[in-house]
Design an enzyme around this catalytic site. Structure first.
Site, PDB file in Angstrom:
ATOM      1  N   LYS A  35      -1.267  32.243  27.296  1.00 22.03           N
ATOM      2  CA  LYS A  35      -0.309  31.568  26.404  1.00 22.03           C
ATOM      3  C   LYS A  35       0.438  32.616  25.577  1.00 22.03           C
ATOM      4  O   LYS A  35       0.044  33.787  25.553  1.00 22.03           O
ATOM      5  CB  LYS A  35      -1.062  30.583  25.507  1.00 22.03           C
ATOM      6  CG  LYS A  35      -2.108  31.220  24.606  1.00 22.03           C
ATOM      7  CD  LYS A  35      -2.981  30.146  23.958  1.00 22.03           C
ATOM      8  CE  LYS A  35      -4.053  30.776  23.086  1.00 22.03           C
ATOM      9  NZ  LYS A  35      -5.025  29.764  22.600  1.00 22.03           N
ATOM     10  N   ARG A 130      -9.267  19.778  15.767  1.00 20.31           N
ATOM     11  CA  ARG A 130      -7.873  20.078  16.049  1.00 20.31           C
ATOM     12  C   ARG A 130      -7.443  19.061  17.110  1.00 20.31           C
ATOM     13  O   ARG A 130      -7.058  17.967  16.746  1.00 20.31           O
ATOM     14  CB  ARG A 130      -7.741  21.543  16.493  1.00 20.31           C
ATOM     15  CG  ARG A 130      -6.453  22.189  16.070  1.00 20.31           C
ATOM     16  CD  ARG A 130      -6.438  23.692  16.340  1.00 20.31           C
ATOM     17  NE  ARG A 130      -6.788  24.039  17.716  1.00 20.31           N
ATOM     18  CZ  ARG A 130      -6.782  25.273  18.196  1.00 20.31           C
ATOM     19  NH1 ARG A 130      -6.443  26.289  17.409  1.00 20.31           N
ATOM     20  NH2 ARG A 130      -7.101  25.523  19.445  1.00 20.31           N
ATOM     21  N   TYR A 255       8.426  53.364  -0.491  1.00 25.52           N
ATOM     22  CA  TYR A 255       8.686  52.227  -1.380  1.00 25.52           C
ATOM     23  C   TYR A 255       7.457  51.921  -2.229  1.00 25.52           C
ATOM     24  O   TYR A 255       6.329  51.966  -1.738  1.00 25.52           O
ATOM     25  CB  TYR A 255       9.024  50.980  -0.568  1.00 25.52           C
ATOM     26  CG  TYR A 255      10.361  51.031   0.121  1.00 25.52           C
ATOM     27  CD1 TYR A 255      11.540  51.182  -0.613  1.00 25.52           C
ATOM     28  CD2 TYR A 255      10.444  50.917   1.498  1.00 25.52           C
ATOM     29  CE1 TYR A 255      12.772  51.218   0.030  1.00 25.52           C
ATOM     30  CE2 TYR A 255      11.670  50.948   2.145  1.00 25.52           C
ATOM     31  CZ  TYR A 255      12.825  51.094   1.405  1.00 25.52           C
ATOM     32  OH  TYR A 255      14.031  51.128   2.035  1.00 25.52           O
ATOM     33  N   MET A 303      10.569  48.971   7.052  1.00 26.08           N
ATOM     34  CA  MET A 303      11.081  48.192   8.185  1.00 26.08           C
ATOM     35  C   MET A 303      11.082  48.991   9.484  1.00 26.08           C
ATOM     36  O   MET A 303      10.690  48.493  10.545  1.00 26.08           O
ATOM     37  CB  MET A 303      12.501  47.692   7.877  1.00 26.08           C
ATOM     38  CG  MET A 303      13.048  46.766   8.943  1.00 26.08           C
ATOM     39  SD  MET A 303      14.737  46.244   8.622  1.00 26.08           S
ATOM     40  CE  MET A 303      14.524  45.123   7.271  1.00 26.08           C
TER      41      MET A 303
END
Ligand code: PLP
Length: 369
Positions: A35, A130, A255, A303
């Site tokens: 999956k 579930r 940062y 990033m």
């Protein structure tokens, strides 16, 4: 030149991990769970490595059709089953096995006119809460399915359930619930996810459903729990050092200035950041391999870049190779200190990262991403 980051997928590792599952659950058949685009590895890429599995299991209808188009002829299981009437047609056309976890899904099958009976896995909620029929409602659901089998809408009826905490021990209560509620019912049984394959032989039954261990990651999220097992990383995320800074004691990095040098230090700047899928919450100390030497992350992940301590590898500089995770650093070793699990990091590999496959896929010319 593109940024030096790339991921490599190792088909041999997946083959070996499947072979390991076969040995660990020697009397069970294996649904290879692929999956989420094979846990981020790419169904088209890894499909050639699945030959030793007896079936594949996934959720997405388009992915199921895709594996049929890639030439997979063995069973395909939809782990969440069908969502509307059109799905039944697709399942019928592509001979998909569908999980049935609620009456609404039985109604959809009942309202359809499949060309051939659709095989199902009737799912019990044995405590996970579930998906699935509760144990006391299971026999009634089975009787309804069985009636539909007589009417030619349903083919084989397998029985399945899923564990809430196979990774930390307590699953006997769920197995007991399942066994008590299915005692008088025919059909194959399927219970075991990766953790149960490794640690709960009692759960192996007719079919096991391993996912994460096929990719070499730990079902608990902790690398130490699979230390010593022959599970090999199916994905390596690599990059290079693109900058070097020499810090004086007291200077900070990046940062938020979260890391302060307590001595003179060389810092390598690596072309990999959270926009590539590296976890932003990875703390200082998270392992990284530079030129084959283990060192640590320091400073906040940004990033497009992250920073590493070059103290253990003084010869490293611009262009040095960096392994973020793979055969030298388990993905779990990066995930765990960041408060997540290897599953999430593998699935979240960013689209912008180029991916290469280790082994030739010439036999499957249509296989890609
Ligand atoms: C995802 C999933 C699995 C595989 O779980 P792993 O922990 O990755 O082995 C098995 N069965 C079901 C129903 C699943 O949703």
């Amino acid at each position: 030149m593109p940024r030096p980051i790339f991921a490599r997928i190792h088909l041999d590792s997946i083959r070996e991990n499947i072979a390991f599952v076969r040995r660990a659950a020697a009397s069970s058949r294996v649904w290879a769970v692929i999956k989420a685009n094979a846990y981020g590895h790419g169904i088209g890429r890894i499909h050639p490595a699945l030959g030793e599995a007896d079936g594949i299991a996934l959720l997405d209808l388009d992915e199921a059709v895709r594996v049929r188009e890639l030439g997979w002829t063995k069973p395909v299981l939809l782990l969440e089953g069908i969502f509307d009437a059109r799905d039944v047609e697709v399942a019928d056309r592509h001979r998909l096995t569908v999980t049935v976890h609620c009456y609404e899904q039985l109604d959809l099958l009942d309202a359809s006119t499949p060309r051939q009976p659709v095989d199902i896995q009737l799912k019990m909620n044995s405590g996970m809460n579930r998906l699935g029929f509760r144990p006391d409602a299971f026999t009634r659901a089975w009787q309804r399915a069985s009636g539909m089998a007589s009417a030619g809408k349903i083919g084989k009826i397998g029985l399945m359930s899923h564990f809430a905490n196979a990774d930390d021990g307590g699953i006997d209560w769920q197995i007991d619930e399942f066994d008590a509620a299915t005692r008088d019912l025919p059909g194959t049984r399927s219970l075991a996810n990766s953790a149960a394959v490794l640690w709960h032989p009692r759960a192996h039954r007719d079919w096991v459903r391993p996912g994460t261990i096929l990719y070499g990651a730990s079902p608990t999220g902790s690398a130490r729990h699979i230390a010593g097992l022959p599970l090999r990383a199916a994905m390596t995320l690599s990059s290079r050092i693109i900058g070097v800074q020499s810090l004086a004691p007291g200077e900070t990095i990046g940062y938020g200035r979260t890391f302060t040098a307590d001595r003179a230090m060389r810092i390598g700047v690596v072309a990999c950041g959270y926009a590539d899928g590296y976890p932003r919450h990875a703390p200082a100390g998270t392992p990284v391999v530079v030129d084959g030497v283990r060192t640590r992350l320091v400073g906040r992940v940004s990033m497009d870049m992250l920073t590493v301590d070059l103290t253990p590898c003084p010869a490293a500089g611009i262009g040095s190779s960096v392994q973020l995770w793979g055969d030298q650093v388990r993905v779990d070793e990066v995930a765990e200190p960041a408060g997540t699990i290897g599953y999430e990091l593998m699935c979240a590999l960013a689209r912008r990262v180029p991916v290469e496959v280790d082994a030739p896929v010439a036999a499957h010319p249509r296989a890609e991403a």
